[in-house]
Enzyme design. Structure first.
Site, short mmCIF file in Angstrom:
data_model
loop_
_atom_site.label_atom_id
_atom_site.label_comp_id
_atom_site.label_asym_id
_atom_site.label_seq_id
_atom_site.Cartn_x
_atom_site.Cartn_y
_atom_site.Cartn_z
N HIS A 77 -29.34 -8.17 -20.97
CA HIS A 77 -28.24 -7.80 -21.87
C HIS A 77 -27.91 -6.31 -21.77
CE1 HIS A 77 -28.88 -11.71 -23.49
NE2 HIS A 77 -30.06 -11.42 -23.97
N HIS A 118 -26.74 -15.92 -24.08
CA HIS A 118 -27.60 -16.61 -23.12
C HIS A 118 -26.88 -17.86 -22.62
CE1 HIS A 118 -29.98 -14.80 -26.40
NE2 HIS A 118 -30.58 -14.21 -25.39
#
Lengths: 331, 331
Positions: free
Chosen positions: A57, A219
Site C-alpha cells: 500500500h 486488497h
C-alpha cells in the site's frame, strides 16, 4: 506477472531496505521485524505514534515515517497483517513514558495481531493505546473486515496525530484527535484493473476488459458492484456522492480533498479526476482548503483511484498545515 | 483502453484544468494555449524559465511550474509537441527584460516549433534563448530524435536553472548552468508494458508477456533491444552500467540518484529498484548526496522505470538544495 522483483519472498524486505537506503541518517531499519523508524526515536518526552499493516500500500504506511508523521512502522508481507511479534517489538522499541499510540486500519488480521501485542506490552507496564480507522464508505462489512474498511483517510489521522504528538499532546489528547478526524473523513475507491502480489504470481481478482469495480477494497475486496467502464466524470460523480452523502458534508463546510492513486494510475489521469471532484465540491458549496493528488495508499500496481473528503475545523486545519517530512519526497 | 478519461480530445485540457484547480491562487491557466504559469509571473526583474513538450509525461513538465522551478509551461497534446503558437504565446506571456530561457527535451517536433516561436519573438525584440536536454544514453538517434533523447534528467536542469533564476542569475549564467547540468546527467529506462494515448485508443507498441524494452523512450520508442523479463537487480545492473559508464562516473563522485517511475509502476517496486541502484553506487564509490524516487517523467500508464545519475559539484548541490514548490505535493 510483470514486475520489478527479485525473489518474491524478498520483495518486502528489499523494498524496506530501499526505503532505508534512500533515507540514511533519517531512518533506521530493523530487518528482523520489518521496522522502519525515525533515527531520533524513541523520544521519551513525547507520545510515539506507530502503525503497521500489510505491505503493498506504499507510501502507506511505512513511507509515512518521519518528523510530524509516524515514529515507526512495522509492515507485514504483501497484503498480510504484521505478525504479532513485529507489532510487539515495534511497541517496545518506541516505548515512551508518554505512551504509544497505535493507528490501525480496520482489518481483522491487523486488529488481532496488534491487540495481542498491546496486551503483552501492557503486561510489561508499557502505556499503549490503539485507534481503529474505518473511512471507506463502500460496504458495511467486507472480506477481511467487520465494519467499514480503513483506506486512504488514514493519511489524515496520521498527519493530525503526528503533528499534535510533535507539539506535546498527551496520549488521551491524541486519541481524541484521531477520533475526531476519523469521524469526519470518508473515502471510496474504484478499480480499473486487478493487481498481482509477487509471491502469488496471479491477479487477486478478475475484471473484464470493459469492467470496473466500484467501491473496491485496497486488497481487491469486492465493492458495491461490478460496473461497465464509464467516463471519468461519471465515475467521480458516483464516488463523490457516496462519500459526500455519507457524513453528510454540507454547504459551507471547509474540507480537504484527496484523489489517491491505487498504484498503476498516472498523475495525468488523477488530475482529470481531481478536476471533476473539485467542480463537484464547488457546486455543493464545500470550500476546499487543502488538496492532495497522488499515490497515498496503493494496491500494488492496481489501476484505479479513491476519493477522500475530510471535514475540517480550525484545529485540524492547523495540524494538517504543520510541517512534516516523510520518505516520499519531490525535491 | 481502461483509463480515467472523458472525451479523449479533452484529456489534456481537463488535466490542465485539474492542475489549475488544485493550485488556485498559485497558478494561472490560459486554456487557449495550454499555458500553466505562476500567478506572480512574469517577474520583470528575473529571467523567466519555461518549457513545453508533449503531454503524458506528468509531472514533467507542466506540474513543475512553481517557485524555484519553471515560471510557465505550454504542453502540447499527448506525446505531441506544443504547436508553434503555444510556444510563441508562452514566450510573450513570460517576456522579461532579463530574458526568457526555454528548456527543451531533444525531440524534433519540439525543437522545430520552439525554434520558430523563438525566431518570431526575437523579431519582436524579445530576449530569448533555448537549451536542449539530451540525457538518455540508450540510443544515439531515435524515432523522433536526431541525437540523444531528453528524458527524466530534465528535472535537474529545471531545478538548477529555476533556483539560480530565483537568485537573480542572468540569461547567460543560466545557459552555463543548464550546459553543465546536462553535460553531467545521464539516464536510461526500461519498459515492462506499453501505454495507450487516450485519443489513439490502442497501445503504442506491443510487448510480449515475458518481454521488456531495454532503453525505451518516453513515447515508447525502441531502445537498445527487446529482452526477456529479468530480476529487478539484473535490470538495474544493466541500466546502471549503461548510465555510469557513459559519462563516465568515477569513484569519489558526489551524485544525485533518481529512480523515475514511468507511470504504472507503484512506489514499492521503485524502492526495490532504488535498493540495487544505491548498492551499486556504494560499490562503485559514488557518494549519493541526494536521491529521488517517484514519478518525475512518465509515459502515461506505462509500467517501467528509468535511472538517472547526475554528477554534482558544490554549486549544483546548492541549487538542488534550494527551496522549491510545484504542483506535485505530498502534504
Amino acid at each position: 506477472m510483470k514486475k520489478f522483483v527479485n525473489d518474491p519472498a524478498k520483495f518486502v524486505p528489499e523494498m524496506l531496505e530501499g526505503i532505508f537506503l534512500a533515507n540514511e541518517g533519517k531512518l533506521k531499519y530493523e530487518p528482523k521485524f520489518n521496522i522502519i523508524y525515525r533515527a531520533d526515536r524513541p523520544n521519551k518526552s513525547k507520545v510515539s505514534v506507530i502503525q503497521g499493516s500489510g505491505s503493498g500500500h506504499e507510501p502507506a504506511h511505512v513511507m509515512a515515517v518521519g518528523p510530524g508523521m509516524l515514529d515507526a512502522a512495522s509492515p507485514g508481507g504483501v497484503f498480510a497483517a504484521p505478525p504479532m511479534e513485529y507489532c510487539y517489538e515495534c511497541i517496545k522499541l518506541m516505548n515512551s513514558p508518554q505512551g504509544v499510540l497505535v493507528l490501525i486500519n480496520n482489518y481483522q488480521g491487523d486488529r488481532m495481531n496488534w491487540d495481542m501485542a498491546i496486551e503483552m506490552a501492557e503486561a510489561e507496564g508499557i502505556k499503549v493505546k490503539s485507534f481503529i480507522i474505518d473511512d471507506d464508505v463502500a460496504v458495511q462489512n467486507s472480506s477481511y473486515t467487520i465494519g467499514r474498511r480503513g483506506v486512504a483517510g488514514n493519511f489524515f489521522v496520521i498527519k493530525a496525530c503526528g503533528a499534535a504528538a510533535e507539539r506535546g499532546a498527551s496520549l488521551d489528547e491524541l486519541l481524541a484527535i484521531a477520533t475526531k478526524v476519523n469521524a469526519n473523513v470518508r473515502s471510496m475507491g474504484v478499480a480499473l484493473t486487478s493487481c498481482t502480489p509477487p509471491a502469488k504470481g496471479k491477479p487477486i481478482f478478475e475484471l473484464g476488459e470493459d469492467e470496473i469495480e466500484v467501491g473496491v477494497g485496497i486488497h481487491g475486496e469486492p465493492g458495491r458492484r461490478r460496473d461497465k467502464l464509464k467516463s471519468a466524470d461519471k465515475i467521480v460523480d458516483e464516488i463523490f456522492d457516496a462519500v459526500a452523502n455519507d457524513l453528510p458534508f454540507k454547504s459551507g463546510d471547509r474540507v480537504a480533498l484527496m484523489i489517491n492513486g491505487l498504484g498503476g494510475t498516472p498523475p495525468s489521469e488523477l488530475y482529470v479526476l481531481y478536476r471533476q471532484a473539485a467542480l463537484r465540491c464547488k457546486k455543493a458549496g464545500f470550500n476546499i482548503v487543502r488538496n492532495y493528488v497522488g499515490n497515498y495508499c496503493t494496491s500494488l500496481e492496481m489501476a484505479g483511484a479513491s476519493l477522500t473528503l475530510l471535514k475540517l475545523d480550525k484545529d485540524t486545519e492547523a495540524l494538517l498545515a504543520a510541517p512534516a517530512e516523510i520518505a516520499v519526497r519531490v525535491f
